[in-house]
Write an enzyme that holds these catalytic residues in place. Structure first.
Site, PDB file in Angstrom:
ATOM      1  N   LYS A   1       0.781  -1.350   0.079  1.00  0.00           N
ATOM      2  CA  LYS A   1       0.034   0.162   0.029  1.00  0.00           C
ATOM      3  C   LYS A   1       0.831   1.463  -0.016  1.00  0.00           C
ATOM      4  O   LYS A   1       1.970   1.221   0.371  1.00  0.00           O
ATOM      5  CB  LYS A   1      -0.928   0.002   1.151  1.00  0.00           C
ATOM      6  CG  LYS A   1      -2.187  -0.888   0.855  1.00  0.00           C
ATOM      7  CD  LYS A   1      -3.388  -0.799   1.581  1.00  0.00           C
ATOM      8  CE  LYS A   1      -4.315  -1.951   1.139  1.00  0.00           C
ATOM      9  NZ  LYS A   1      -5.316  -2.075   2.220  1.00  0.00           N
TER      10      LYS A   1
ATOM     11  N   ARG B   1      -3.501 -10.098   4.966  1.00  0.00           N
ATOM     12  CA  ARG B   1      -3.947 -10.256   3.394  1.00  0.00           C
ATOM     13  C   ARG B   1      -2.694  -9.735   2.760  1.00  0.00           C
ATOM     14  O   ARG B   1      -2.429  -8.537   2.892  1.00  0.00           O
ATOM     15  CB  ARG B   1      -5.248  -9.105   3.190  1.00  0.00           C
ATOM     16  CG  ARG B   1      -5.699  -9.399   1.958  1.00  0.00           C
ATOM     17  CD  ARG B   1      -6.864  -8.569   1.681  1.00  0.00           C
ATOM     18  NE  ARG B   1      -7.494  -8.600   0.289  1.00  0.00           N
ATOM     19  CZ  ARG B   1      -6.787  -7.794  -0.631  1.00  0.00           C
ATOM     20  NH1 ARG B   1      -6.013  -7.049  -0.408  1.00  0.00           N
ATOM     21  NH2 ARG B   1      -7.462  -7.931  -1.883  1.00  0.00           N
TER      22      ARG B   1
HETATM   23  N1  PMM Z   1      -7.275  -3.693   0.543  1.00  0.00           N
HETATM   24  C1  PMM Z   1      -7.681  -3.924  -0.667  1.00  0.00           C
HETATM   25  C2  PMM Z   1      -8.544  -4.806  -1.050  1.00  0.00           C
HETATM   26  N2  PMM Z   1      -9.284  -5.689  -0.360  1.00  0.00           N
HETATM   27  N3  PMM Z   1      -9.850  -6.468   1.843  1.00  0.00           N
HETATM   28  C3  PMM Z   1      -9.513  -6.402   3.228  1.00  0.00           C
HETATM   29  N4  PMM Z   1     -10.382  -7.094   4.041  1.00  0.00           N
HETATM   30  N5  PMM Z   1      -8.496  -5.509   3.885  1.00  0.00           N
HETATM   31  C4  PMM Z   1      -7.853  -4.654   3.004  1.00  0.00           C
HETATM   32  O1  PMM Z   1      -6.698  -3.906   3.551  1.00  0.00           O
HETATM   33  C5  PMM Z   1      -7.930  -4.774   1.514  1.00  0.00           C
HETATM   34  C6  PMM Z   1      -9.283  -5.547   1.073  1.00  0.00           C
HETATM   35  C7  PMM Z   1      -7.127  -3.032  -1.413  1.00  0.00           C
HETATM   36  O2  PMM Z   1      -5.537  -3.679  -1.853  1.00  0.00           O
HETATM   37  P1  PMM Z   1      -5.519  -4.486  -3.314  1.00  0.00           P
HETATM   38  O3  PMM Z   1      -5.758  -3.714  -4.404  1.00  0.00           O
HETATM   39  O4  PMM Z   1      -3.978  -4.819  -3.241  1.00  0.00           O
HETATM   40  O5  PMM Z   1      -6.186  -5.733  -3.479  1.00  0.00           O
END
Ligand code: PMM
Length: 266
Positions: free
Chosen positions: A206, A245
Site C-alpha cells: 500500500k 492479507r
Molecule cells: N485492501 C484492498 C482490497 N481488499 N480487503 C480487506 N479485508 N482489507 C484490505 O486492506 C483490503 C481488502 C486493496 O488492496 P489490493 O488492491 O492490493 O487488493
C-alpha cells in the site's frame, strides 16, 4: 490470506491475473507458497477507481472461485455486492471479505446470515472515487473513531442475523486514511483487538509504505515495498494479529517463521 485480484486496474497487480487461467494459476502458486486462504476480487478499490458492472464482477470471480475451491482451497471473495457474495458462496467460497463492512450493500449481510459464511468487516466510509473526502477523524482521532465505527458495524451485522463468532474485523488501511492514520491504527491494533473479534490487516504494497520509503524520486514504487512489508508482518504477528492479507505469500511466510522461531525459543 493470499491476494488474487482478477481486475484490469488494481493498484499493484491490475491486469496481471485478469483471465480465469492466469488467476487460477496464481492462486495455486500462492497456495504452494503457504497461503491458508485465497482472496479473490473482481473490483479494484484503489483510490479513484470506478466500479465494474455486477455482471463483469461475476464473470471475473466466479469461474476462478469454482476452480480453486474444487482444488480444496479455502476461498474468500472480496466483494461489496450481495449478488457476487451469493454466487461466490454457491461456487465454493467460505469467506465473504466486504471492504465496506456491509455499508455499500446491506444485503451482503443477509447472504452471510443465510449461508453461514465467515465475514470480514473492514472499516470503510465511501467508495474509492470519493474516499479521499472522508479522512477527517475529528477530536477523538482515528483509532477511537475507527473502533467506534466498527463497533456500530458489529451491531448492524448481528442485527442482520450473522453470528458474531463468524466475524473478523479489519482497520481498512488506506481506505479514507492518510499515511499517518494507517500508522496510528497499526500502532494501536490492541484497541481494535479489544472488540473481541479476530483482526485482519491488509498493508501489502500500500501507498503508505511507498510514502515511508520515499526519496528524491518520490514515493517508493509498488514493487519496492516488500521488505518494509515483511518487517511489518513480523511486528504484527508478534502482536497477535490473526490474518494478514498479502500479495507476497513467500516473504510473509518467511517473516512468520522468524517470529515463530523467536517465540518457541523463549
Ligand atoms: N485492501 C484492498 C482490497 N481488499 N480487503 C480487506 N479485508 N482489507 C484490505 O486492506 C483490503 C481488502 C486493496 O488492496 P489490493 O488492491 O492490493 O487488493
Amino acid at each position: 490470506m493470499g491476494i488474487v485480484n482478477v481486475t484490469p486496474d488494481s493498484f499493484s497487480d491490475g491486469g496481471r491475473w485478469d483471465t480465469t487461467e492466469a488467476a487460477v494459476a496464481h492462486g495455486r502458486l500462492l497456495r504452494e507458497q503457504g497461503a491458508d486462504v485465497l482472496d479473490i476480487g473482481g473490483e479494484s478499490t484503489r483510490p479513484g477507481a470506478t466500479r465494474p458492472l455486477v455482471a463483469e464482477e461475476l464473470d471475473r470471480v466466479v469461474p476462478v472461485i469454482r476452480e480453486l475451491a474444487a482444488d480444496g482451497a479455502v476461498v474468500s471473495v472480496d466483494t461489496m455486492r450481495h449478488e457476487v457474495a451469493a454466487a461466490a458462496v454457491a461456487a465454493g467460497a467460505r469467506i465473504v471479505n466486504d471492504v465496506s463492512g456491509g455499508l455499500a450493500d446491506p444485503a451482503v449481510l443477509d447472504v452471510v446470515a443465510d449461508t453461514g459464511a465467515t465475514y470480514v468487516a473492514m472499516h470503510w466510509r465511501a467508495h474509492a472515487d470519493r474516499m479521499r473526502d472522508f479522512t477527517d477523524y475529528g477530536p477523538d482521532g482515528v483509532v477511537a473513531t475507527v473502533r467506534r465505527e466498527l463497533e456500530a458495524r458489529l451491531e448492524a451485522i448481528a442485527a442482520a442475523g450473522v453470528l458474531l463468532d463468524r466475524v473478523v474485523l479489519d482497520p481498512g488501511l488506506g481506505f479514507a486514511k492518510q499515511p499517518a492514520h494507517n500508522w496510528e491504527l497499526l500502532a494501536s491494533l490492541d484497541v481494535l483487538q479489544g472488540l473481541g473479534r479476530p483482526v485482519l490487516v491488509g498493508a501489502s504494497r500500500k501507498s503508505f509504505l511507498g510514502t515511508l520509503l520515499a526519496d528524491d524520486d518520490g514515493p517508493r514504487p509498488v514493487d519496492g515495498r516488500e521488505h518494509a512489508h515483511a518487517a511489518l508482518v513480523a511486528l504484527l504477528a508478534s502482536r497477535g494479529v490473526d490474518y494478514l492479507r498479502v500479495h507476497d505469500v513467500r516473504a510473509t511466510r518467511d517473516a512468520l517463521a522468524v517470529v515463530a522461531a523467536m517465540e518457541e525459543s523463549r
